[in-house]
Motif scaffolding. Structure first.
Motif, mmCIF file in Angstrom:
data_model
loop_
_atom_site.group_PDB
_atom_site.id
_atom_site.type_symbol
_atom_site.label_atom_id
_atom_site.label_comp_id
_atom_site.label_asym_id
_atom_site.label_seq_id
_atom_site.Cartn_x
_atom_site.Cartn_y
_atom_site.Cartn_z
ATOM 1 N N MET A 1 0.839 -1.183 0.000
ATOM 2 C CA MET A 1 0.000 0.000 0.000
ATOM 3 C C MET A 1 0.881 1.242 0.000
ATOM 4 S SD MET A 1 -2.838 1.827 0.405
ATOM 5 C CE MET A 1 -4.280 1.352 1.293
ATOM 6 N N ILE A 2 0.640 2.118 -0.942
ATOM 7 C CA ILE A 2 1.327 3.403 -1.003
ATOM 8 C C ILE A 2 0.450 4.433 -0.294
ATOM 9 C CG2 ILE A 2 2.141 5.261 -2.510
ATOM 10 C CD1 ILE A 2 3.846 2.987 -3.120
ATOM 11 N N ARG A 3 1.046 5.137 0.635
ATOM 12 C CA ARG A 3 0.372 6.267 1.289
ATOM 13 C C ARG A 3 1.115 7.521 0.843
ATOM 14 N NH1 ARG A 3 -3.443 4.968 4.773
ATOM 15 N NH2 ARG A 3 -3.443 2.906 5.692
ATOM 16 N N TYR A 4 0.434 8.282 0.021
ATOM 17 C CA TYR A 4 1.043 9.426 -0.647
ATOM 18 C C TYR A 4 0.546 10.725 -0.030
ATOM 19 C CZ TYR A 4 1.749 12.795 -4.466
ATOM 20 O OH TYR A 4 2.088 13.887 -5.204
ATOM 21 N N THR A 5 1.468 11.617 0.322
ATOM 22 C CA THR A 5 1.128 12.937 0.830
ATOM 23 C C THR A 5 1.736 13.978 -0.101
ATOM 24 O OG1 THR A 5 1.086 12.144 3.117
ATOM 25 C CG2 THR A 5 1.315 14.511 2.799
ATOM 26 N N ALA A 6 0.885 14.884 -0.588
ATOM 27 C CA ALA A 6 1.320 15.952 -1.484
ATOM 28 C C ALA A 6 1.228 17.279 -0.741
ATOM 29 C CB ALA A 6 0.447 15.983 -2.736
ATOM 30 N N LEU A 7 2.335 18.001 -0.689
ATOM 31 C CA LEU A 7 2.417 19.280 0.020
ATOM 32 C C LEU A 7 2.710 20.379 -0.988
ATOM 33 C CD1 LEU A 7 4.810 18.038 2.864
ATOM 34 C CD2 LEU A 7 2.299 18.156 2.952
ATOM 35 N N GLY A 8 2.043 21.532 -0.852
ATOM 36 C CA GLY A 8 2.349 22.605 -1.785
ATOM 37 C C GLY A 8 1.412 23.780 -1.756
ATOM 38 N N ASP A 9 1.277 24.382 -2.945
ATOM 39 C CA ASP A 9 0.476 25.589 -3.110
ATOM 40 C C ASP A 9 -0.622 25.327 -4.139
ATOM 41 O OD1 ASP A 9 1.861 25.694 -5.569
ATOM 42 O OD2 ASP A 9 3.275 27.186 -4.849
ATOM 43 N N SER A 10 -0.915 26.299 -4.988
ATOM 44 C CA SER A 10 -2.031 26.179 -5.925
ATOM 45 C C SER A 10 -1.877 25.030 -6.920
ATOM 46 C CB SER A 10 -2.216 27.489 -6.696
ATOM 47 O OG SER A 10 -1.031 27.834 -7.377
ATOM 48 N N ILE A 11 -0.671 24.754 -7.350
ATOM 49 C CA ILE A 11 -0.476 23.660 -8.307
ATOM 50 C C ILE A 11 -0.857 22.341 -7.657
ATOM 51 C CG2 ILE A 11 1.247 22.372 -9.637
ATOM 52 C CD1 ILE A 11 2.742 25.077 -9.965
ATOM 53 N N THR A 12 -0.395 22.119 -6.449
ATOM 54 C CA THR A 12 -0.702 20.892 -5.725
ATOM 55 C C THR A 12 -2.178 20.834 -5.368
ATOM 56 O OG1 THR A 12 1.540 20.903 -4.842
ATOM 57 C CG2 THR A 12 -0.048 19.474 -3.726
ATOM 58 N N GLU A 15 -5.605 24.157 -8.361
ATOM 59 C CA GLU A 15 -6.259 25.360 -8.865
ATOM 60 C C GLU A 15 -6.189 25.384 -10.387
ATOM 61 O OE1 GLU A 15 -4.908 29.746 -8.473
ATOM 62 O OE2 GLU A 15 -6.251 29.320 -6.785
ATOM 63 N N SER A 16 -7.292 25.653 -11.006
ATOM 64 C CA SER A 16 -7.467 25.695 -12.459
ATOM 65 C C SER A 16 -7.552 24.314 -13.100
ATOM 66 C CB SER A 16 -6.375 26.528 -13.148
ATOM 67 O OG SER A 16 -6.447 27.864 -12.705
ATOM 68 N N ALA A 17 -7.425 23.254 -12.311
ATOM 69 C CA ALA A 17 -7.672 21.916 -12.855
ATOM 70 C C ALA A 17 -9.184 21.773 -13.028
ATOM 71 C CB ALA A 17 -7.134 20.842 -11.917
ATOM 72 N N THR A 18 -9.603 20.963 -13.969
ATOM 73 C CA THR A 18 -11.033 20.808 -14.217
ATOM 74 C C THR A 18 -11.757 20.109 -13.074
ATOM 75 O OG1 THR A 18 -10.562 18.807 -15.492
ATOM 76 C CG2 THR A 18 -10.807 20.873 -16.737
ATOM 77 N N SER A 19 -11.012 19.370 -12.256
ATOM 78 C CA SER A 19 -11.559 18.748 -11.046
ATOM 79 C C SER A 19 -10.384 18.403 -10.140
ATOM 80 C CB SER A 19 -12.355 17.481 -11.383
ATOM 81 O OG SER A 19 -11.481 16.416 -11.701
ATOM 82 N N PRO A 20 -10.621 18.206 -8.839
ATOM 83 C CA PRO A 20 -9.514 17.834 -7.950
ATOM 84 C C PRO A 20 -8.792 16.558 -8.411
ATOM 85 C CG PRO A 20 -11.419 18.474 -6.666
ATOM 86 C CD PRO A 20 -11.863 18.426 -8.100
ATOM 87 N N ALA A 21 -9.528 15.645 -9.002
ATOM 88 C CA ALA A 21 -8.914 14.405 -9.473
ATOM 89 C C ALA A 21 -7.944 14.654 -10.630
ATOM 90 C CB ALA A 21 -9.992 13.412 -9.911
ATOM 91 N N ARG A 22 -8.084 15.801 -11.312
ATOM 92 C CA ARG A 22 -7.202 16.130 -12.437
ATOM 93 C C ARG A 22 -5.966 16.912 -12.004
ATOM 94 N NH1 ARG A 22 -7.655 13.846 -17.048
ATOM 95 N NH2 ARG A 22 -6.905 15.698 -18.065
ATOM 96 N N LEU A 44 -2.053 18.531 1.388
ATOM 97 C CA LEU A 44 -1.996 19.719 2.234
ATOM 98 C C LEU A 44 -1.439 20.826 1.349
ATOM 99 C CD1 LEU A 44 -2.282 21.210 4.930
ATOM 100 C CD2 LEU A 44 0.036 20.443 5.506
ATOM 101 N N ALA A 45 -2.358 21.609 0.790
ATOM 102 C CA ALA A 45 -1.978 22.649 -0.158
ATOM 103 C C ALA A 45 -3.089 23.690 -0.218
ATOM 104 C CB ALA A 45 -1.762 22.046 -1.548
ATOM 105 N N VAL A 46 -2.677 24.940 -0.337
ATOM 106 C CA VAL A 46 -3.632 26.042 -0.439
ATOM 107 C C VAL A 46 -3.131 27.001 -1.515
ATOM 108 C CG1 VAL A 46 -4.652 28.006 0.781
ATOM 109 C CG2 VAL A 46 -4.316 25.849 1.990
ATOM 110 N N PRO A 47 -4.006 27.377 -2.462
ATOM 111 C CA PRO A 47 -3.588 28.365 -3.447
ATOM 112 C C PRO A 47 -3.075 29.631 -2.757
ATOM 113 C CG PRO A 47 -5.650 27.362 -4.114
ATOM 114 C CD PRO A 47 -5.374 26.884 -2.705
ATOM 115 N N GLY A 48 -1.956 30.131 -3.243
ATOM 116 C CA GLY A 48 -1.366 31.344 -2.695
ATOM 117 C C GLY A 48 -0.336 31.118 -1.609
ATOM 118 N N TRP A 49 -0.236 29.884 -1.128
ATOM 119 C CA TRP A 49 0.727 29.626 -0.059
ATOM 120 C C TRP A 49 2.156 29.856 -0.531
ATOM 121 C CZ3 TRP A 49 -0.417 24.612 3.222
ATOM 122 C CH2 TRP A 49 -1.270 24.950 4.279
#
Length: 174
Positions: A1-12, A15-22, A44-49
């Motif tokens: 099992m892979i447990r993946y955590t993505a940290l970042g800003d708007s790209i992560t 933002e501007s993706a057609t859906s969160p899954a994209r 864990l990501a927020v646009p503008g961070w």
């Protein structure tokens, strides 16, 4: 099992993706699952961070997702430089860029140290692409940011994800 955590800003955050899954974290999970790998993820990501905002977000949130992660991506820094550019446009001296890069280096070191303290996960640091490739100051700032990212990755036994090399020269197309 892979447990993946993505940290970042708007790209992560997607933002501007057609859906969160994209957004790229969703695409990573989808690719793993298609290959037959069981995987779940947390973002864990927020646009503008900025890097400082993400560092604070890591410090204020429980470490459990990081301690249970098998892979962590960290992609931040573009907003740090964007804020420096806006400050310069409003009359700040060019030294604001150096100050910003020093802060970015400090925040990235702290975040990687925190992750390494609580998790044996594979750590991947993403480089930044240049959204303004015809602007010398932008190119210089992005190159310096990516140099810092590469150095921090080396010190923390992290893998560099060379996003800039996939996008450079293709900004208009993408």
């Amino acid at each position: 099992m892979i447990r993946y955590t993505a940290l970042g800003d708007s790209i992560t955050a997607g933002e501007s993706a057609t859906s969160p899954a994209r957004a790229y974290p969703g695409l990573v999970l989808r690719s793993l699952r298609r290959s037959g790998t069981q995987a779940d993820g947390l973002v864990l990501a927020v646009p503008g961070w900025t890097s400082g905002d993400l560092e604070q977000g890591l410090e204020l949130n429980p470490v459990t997702p990081l301690s249970e992660a098998t892979a962590v991506t960290l992609w931040v820094g573009g907003n740090d430089l964007a804020q420096a550019g806006l400050a310069m446009a409003n009359g700040a001296p060019r030294s604001v860029v150096e100050h910003t890069l020093t802060g970015y280096a400090r925040h990235l070191e702290t975040m990687c140290g925190l992750i390494r303290k609580v998790s044996p996960a594979k750590l991947l640091l993403c480089t930044q692409y240049d959204p303004f490739p015809n602007t010398p100051l932008s190119r210089e700032g992005i190159n310096a940011l990516n140099t810092i990212t590469t150095g921090v990755a080396k010190r923390h036994r992290a893998t560099v994800v060379p996003v800039h090399s996939w996008i450079d020269g293709r900004q208009a197309e993408l």
